[in-house]
Enzyme design. Structure first.
Site, short mmCIF file in Angstrom:
data_model
loop_
_atom_site.label_atom_id
_atom_site.label_comp_id
_atom_site.label_asym_id
_atom_site.label_seq_id
_atom_site.Cartn_x
_atom_site.Cartn_y
_atom_site.Cartn_z
N GLN A 148 -14.39 166.36 -49.40
CA GLN A 148 -15.05 167.64 -49.11
C GLN A 148 -16.17 167.95 -50.10
O GLN A 148 -17.10 168.67 -49.77
CB GLN A 148 -14.02 168.79 -49.15
N THR A 165 -14.34 143.19 -39.61
CA THR A 165 -15.77 143.25 -39.33
C THR A 165 -16.29 144.65 -39.61
O THR A 165 -15.71 145.64 -39.18
CB THR A 165 -16.04 142.86 -37.86
N CYS A 219 -5.51 168.17 -39.41
CA CYS A 219 -4.37 167.40 -38.94
C CYS A 219 -3.16 168.31 -38.76
O CYS A 219 -2.23 168.00 -38.05
CB CYS A 219 -4.01 166.30 -39.93
C1 PLP Z 1 -9.92 166.32 -48.76
C2 PLP Z 1 -9.76 165.34 -47.63
N1 PLP Z 1 -9.33 164.10 -47.89
C3 PLP Z 1 -9.20 163.18 -46.93
C4 PLP Z 1 -9.50 163.46 -45.61
C5 PLP Z 1 -9.36 162.41 -44.57
O1 PLP Z 1 -10.63 161.95 -44.15
P1 PLP Z 1 -10.80 161.23 -42.74
O2 PLP Z 1 -10.78 162.29 -41.70
O3 PLP Z 1 -12.15 160.55 -42.81
O4 PLP Z 1 -9.70 160.26 -42.60
C6 PLP Z 1 -9.93 164.77 -45.29
C7 PLP Z 1 -10.18 165.13 -43.88
O5 PLP Z 1 -10.02 166.29 -43.51
C8 PLP Z 1 -10.09 165.72 -46.33
O6 PLP Z 1 -10.53 166.95 -46.08
#
Ligand code: PLP
Length: 381
Positions: A180, A238, A328
């Site tokens: 972030q 790849t 998520c």
């Molecule tokens: C602080 C942080 N770390 C890791 C991730 C994971 O990134 P990615 O969505 O590219 O897997 C996120 C995604 O929201 C995040 O905000």
């Protein structure tokens, strides 16, 4: 489609420069960078140019950058790679914080199940760890310390430079999740005591499905993926050539325009708060996270008396995209582990909404949002 997109911490729109770079690379014809023919060499050249550009922006050597498939993969590669390499040196401790993204926390828990001793540092009411706690937790047996730069739910910043110094004193490896913070905070790896750093392209107006892990030269580290010798045998598979080219284009814009990006996000955030006070009164909402030491694009607000789900549903119906916490989690309606770690009262946790700002957002949109929230709040009064 939502007419106002306030969910940039979940993912961002691609910048026109990134789209152009993507289309240019994707239209160049089939080209596997491992192939020896001209098309393969051209693809290899594209990746090399992207690596050089990003390395320059981060203040590191191109050889220290490993392209990955996501921020999650970068975090997992950093933790498993550093922890397993350090175990061979007799170090079996992992130190992290209670407010990390699940890409870090769940990787740490998996390592704990493999026998590593895990310490999860608590945070204060703003979501900050204390240096005293970090100093106590980091010992001579610590393999890796993983602390995020800026939180994805609240924007709160952690003292990564100071914790990195503590880790260095104990010869532990320091990993920073900068997913972030990259593009907002100055991250000069020549100066910062950081051994591993994760970045994700889709949070900085690049494409989804591309990330990078910085691995400082000489860092004990083992790859997560085994197979071909791509990325100097540090990440088999790849490469996503067009994605990497677009990542570099997005990173270039994000870092060159860092100050104006910060100002733009900060002004929309400030206007949202001003308008909320004007529309519903400052007693009707409370901001979660650190008031000053924070990223500019994240605004986490609780509206006590209105559940996060109700607010988000009503906002969505009114054309506003926001989030209940990390992306998520937002589908699962689980209380946020970040707000829980901050020890906030349950009604504040249960009514929290995250607005996050970026490319394309305007002050007018912030005003419109506050008016819509006033209408929604009246329904629950
Ligand atoms: C602080 C942080 N770390 C890791 C991730 C994971 O990134 P990615 O969505 O590219 O897997 C996120 C995604 O929201 C995040 O905000």
């Amino acid at each position: 489609m939502n007419s106002i997109y306030f969910d940039h911490a979940a993912t961002t729109p691609m910048h026109p420069a990134a789209i152009e770079a993507y289309v240019e690379a994707a239209s160049a014809g089939p080209s596997n960078p491992s192939s020896l023919h001209a098309a393969g060499r051209a693809a290899r050249e594209r990746i090399s140019a992207a690596r050089d550009a990003i390395a320059e922006l981060l203040g590191c050597s191109p050889a220290e950058i490993v392209f990955t498939g996501s921020g999650t993969e970068s975090d997992n590669s950093a933790l498993f790679g550093a922890a397993r390499a350090q175990r061979e040196r007799g170090r079996t401790g992992i130190v992290t914080t209670a407010v990390e993204h699940h890409a870090v926390l769940n990787a740490c828990r998996r390592l704990e199940a493999e026998g590593f001793a895990l310490t999860v540092l608590p945070v204060d009411k703003y979501g900050r760890v204390s240096l005293e706690d970090a100093e106590t937790a980091i010992g001579d047996d610590t393999a890796v310390v993983s602390v995020m730069a800026g939180n994805n739910e609240t924007g709160t910043l952690q003292p990564i430079a100071e914790i990195g110094e503590l880790a260095r004193r104990r010869k532990a490896l320091m990993h920073v999740d900068a997913v972030q913070a990259f593009g907002y905070l100055p991250l000069n790896l020549r100066e910062l005591p950081i051994d591993l750093l994760s970045v994700s392209a889709h949070k900085i107006n690049g494409p989804q499905g591309v990330g990078l892990l910085y691995v400082r030269r000489g860092t004990p580290w083992l790859p997560l993926l085994h197979g071909g010798s791509q990325e100097r045998s540090r990440r088999a598979g790849t490469e996503n050539v067009a994605g990497i080219a677009a990542f570099a284009a997005a990173a270039d814009v994000a870092l060159k325009e860092r100050a104006s990006r910060w100002e733009r996000a900060e002004s929309v955030r400030a206007e949202a708060l001003r308008q909320l006070s004007a529309q519903i009164g400052s007693g009707s909402f409370v901001v979660n996270g650190h008031p000053d030491d924070r990223l500019p694009h994240v605004l986490n607000v609780s509206f006590p008396g209105i559940s996060s789900e109700s607010m988000l549903m009503n906002l969505d119906l009114a054309g506003i995209a926001a989030s209940g916490g990390s992306a998520c989690n937002s589908g699962s309606l689980k209380p946020s582990h970040v707000l829980e770690a901050m020890n906030l009262p349950s009604d504040r946790i249960g009514s929290a909404v995250r607005f996050s700002f970026g490319l394309g957002n305007t002050i007018d949109q912030a005003e419109k949002m506050a008016k819509i929230i006033a209408t929604i709040s009246a329904r629950y009064a």
